[in-house]
Write a protein that holds these residues in place. Structure first.
Motif, short mmCIF file in Angstrom:
data_model
loop_
_atom_site.label_atom_id
_atom_site.label_comp_id
_atom_site.label_asym_id
_atom_site.label_seq_id
_atom_site.Cartn_x
_atom_site.Cartn_y
_atom_site.Cartn_z
N ASN A 1 0.82 -1.23 0.00
CA ASN A 1 0.00 0.00 0.00
C ASN A 1 0.85 1.27 0.00
N MET B 1 -8.16 -6.93 7.81
CA MET B 1 -7.12 -5.87 7.75
C MET B 1 -7.38 -4.86 6.64
N GLY B 2 -8.47 -5.04 5.94
CA GLY B 2 -8.75 -4.11 4.85
C GLY B 2 -8.02 -4.47 3.56
N LEU C 1 -7.92 -3.30 -0.92
CA LEU C 1 -6.67 -2.94 -1.60
C LEU C 1 -6.44 -3.82 -2.82
C1 LIG Z 1 -3.46 2.34 2.46
O1 LIG Z 1 -3.00 3.67 2.38
C2 LIG Z 1 -4.01 4.65 2.53
C3 LIG Z 1 -3.42 6.03 2.29
O2 LIG Z 1 -2.04 6.02 2.32
C4 LIG Z 1 -4.62 4.53 3.91
O3 LIG Z 1 -5.66 5.48 4.06
C5 LIG Z 1 -5.19 3.15 4.08
O4 LIG Z 1 -5.69 2.97 5.39
C6 LIG Z 1 -4.13 2.10 3.80
N1 LIG Z 1 -4.77 0.81 3.85
C7 LIG Z 1 -4.28 -0.27 4.50
C8 LIG Z 1 -5.09 -1.50 4.50
O5 LIG Z 1 -3.20 -0.23 5.05
#
Ligand SMILES: *[C@@H]1O[C@H](CO)[C@@H](O)[C@H](O)[C@H]1NC(C)=O
Ligand SMILES: *[C@@H]1O[C@H](CO)[C@@H](O)[C@H](O)[C@H]1NC(C)=O
Length: 463
Positions: A182, A214-215, A219
């Motif tokens: 990311n 973890m999201g 992504l």
């Molecule tokens: C990925 O990066 C963005 C901005 O840099 C951030 O807002 C987001 O939370 C990040 N996502 C994860 C899963 O780390």
């Protein structure tokens, strides 16, 4: 002596921990829909034999900075980075210093990993195995040196606990991989590497689940239409592997809009390698998931596959496409049968979802009755078998069209002769119900049904 065998036992156990980590975890959760089915047989055989291996025959693997294929039963020094290459079905390993340990920077873990690595360094391992070998009684001096090289049982036990702890930290590794992926500071190469490492981890059900929490799912879905094709390909690969081990991840992926993006990958100009990964992910997404299947149909998935089927040089894709369609047909049939028999319970819900569209008439209308027979010209038994299954499944709506393909009858009777011979050879070798016999039965059934009046009540009324 007793102490020594305890040490030896622990030493072996420690080795086994590494072998099984690399080995079974991949296989116990081995993808339901395999990316490359043909390649898994060998690996499983290898898995079967490694347990029976005499510890003294253990060959020690010497990792380098490059990925190298592991031989069955080869011992992997601790700290190495091991992965399963899904393309070849081989396990591969490389030196852990750079790649394996870079995720372990937080002091303590790294230290422990290094200790493990030192403890299991190949040279010491060989020496130890030599020393514990059989009858010649080692001298006092030998014992001293063994003691100094290998720590006490208490020390070892402590390390074992540390090892247990280490093994529970996939989550930490995944976090680092995700943030590497990311990060705007990462190069494309680094991001691709992070995805491939994630792919290795998400075969485990828990890890796939954690990826979602973890999201990571968002992504990865976002990466499916990244401007860089390598990222699109790797994202599809991770997605398929994560989905294949976990129905709830299937739901997440569908909700994140992955299906539409995967169909876009399949519908637009992309290298075959990308299409393979995308098709793999689609198949995983649809597997036993009626709702996703009806979405797939609504989004024009059948047309997309139809166009893909006709792309030149995509033979490897064709059999995967037909297999996917065949799975959809049979799943739909099974559920609708269950739905008719049962009341309004959960399987009835499935039935309603499947009932939203009728697959066979759509397939017939969109030209699949004439497309699938093209697979029969393949020299590969497996492809022919899959084509035959699909042809039979489509019979109720394709019979008239089959009869209008003059080459179909000819190629079916040629194949019948070929498999009669092969099945006979199989029988003389003492194999009843062999593979060729099965293919022959499919052929016979297809030929018979092609020339029968389709009727619910009687088996066959010759036309
Ligand atoms: C990925 O990066 C963005 C901005 O840099 C951030 O807002 C987001 O939370 C990040 N996502 C994860 C899963 O780390
Ligand atoms: C990817 O797709 C999303 C919508 O699904 C869109 O908002 C975004 O701009 C696309 N990204 C690229 C690089 O095309």
């Amino acid at each position: 002596m007793q102490k020594r065998s305890a040490v030896f036992g622990l030493l072996l156990w420690c080795l086994c921990v590494h072998l099984t980590c690399a080995h079974t975890e991949k296989f116990s959760t081995a993808v339901i829909i395999k990316e490359d089915e043909e390649d898994f047989g060998e690996e499983e055989k290898a898995h079967g034999t490694h347990e029976a291996q005499d510890p003294e025959d253990l060959e020690v693997f010497h990792p380098t900075n490059e990925w190298q294929t592991l031989k069955p039963g080869q011992a992997v020094p601790a700290g190495s980075h091991v992965r399963l290459n899904l393309q070849t079905g081989q396990r591969e390993a490389r030196l852990g210093e750079e790649k394996g340990l870079k995720y372990l920077r937080d002091g303590q873990r790294r230290e422990m990993m290094n200790e493990q690595a030192a403890f299991l360094s190949t040279q010491k391992l060989k020496e130890a195995l030599k020393k514990f070998k059989g009858d010649d009684t080692p001298s006092e001096k030998d014992e001293e040196s063994v003691r100094s090289q290998f720590r006490s049982v208490d020390d070892l036990k402590r390390d074992m606990e540390a090892l247990d702890f280490l093994m529970e930290t996939d989550i930490q590794i995944m976090r680092k991989l995700l943030s590497q992926f990311n990060s705007t500071g990462s190069t494309v190469d680094q991001r691709v590497t992070a995805l491939l490492d994630l792919e290795y981890l998400v075969h485990q059900v828990d890890n796939a689940q954690n990826l979602v929490s973890m999201g990571g799912m968002k992504l990865i879905t976002d990466a499916l239409n990244n401007t860089d094709v390598r990222l699109r390909e790797s994202a599809a690969f991770v997605l398929g592997s994560a989905i294949s081990s976990n129905p709830s991840v299937q739901v997440e992926a569908l909700e994140s809009g992955a299906l539409q993006k995967l169909l876009n990958l399949l519908a637009t100009r992309h290298p075959v390698s990308v299409k393979k990964k995308a098709l793999f992910a689609v198949a995983c997404l649809l597997h036993h998931f009626p709702f996703a299947q009806s979405q797939f149909v609504k989004l024009g998935g059948l047309q997309v596959l139809g166009e893909l089927f006709q792309v030149q040089g995509a033979d490897a894709l064709r059999v995967r496409i037909v297999t996917l369609l065949y799975d959809m047909i049979t799943e739909k049939e099974l559920i609708s049968q269950a739905g008719k028999d049962a009341g309004p319970d959960s399987s009835h819900q499935d039935y309603l979802q499947y009932a939203e569209y009728s697959l066979l008439p759509m397939l017939a209308e969109q030209g699949w009755c004439t497309r699938v027979p093209e697979l029969l010209v393949s020299p590969e038994h497996d492809r022919r078998e899959k084509a035959l299954h699909a042809l039979l499944a489509m019979m109720p709506h394709c019979q008239a069209q089959y009869q209008q393909i003059p080459s179909l009858s000819t190629s079916l009777s040629t194949l019948q002769k070929e498999y009669q011979k092969l099945a006979l050879t199989e029988e003389t070798l003492g194999e009843e119900d062999g593979y060729f016999g099965e293919i022959l039965a499919l052929l016979d059934s297809l030929v018979q049904k092609m020339h029968c009046e389709h009727s619910e009540r009687s088996n066959c009324v010759p036309l």
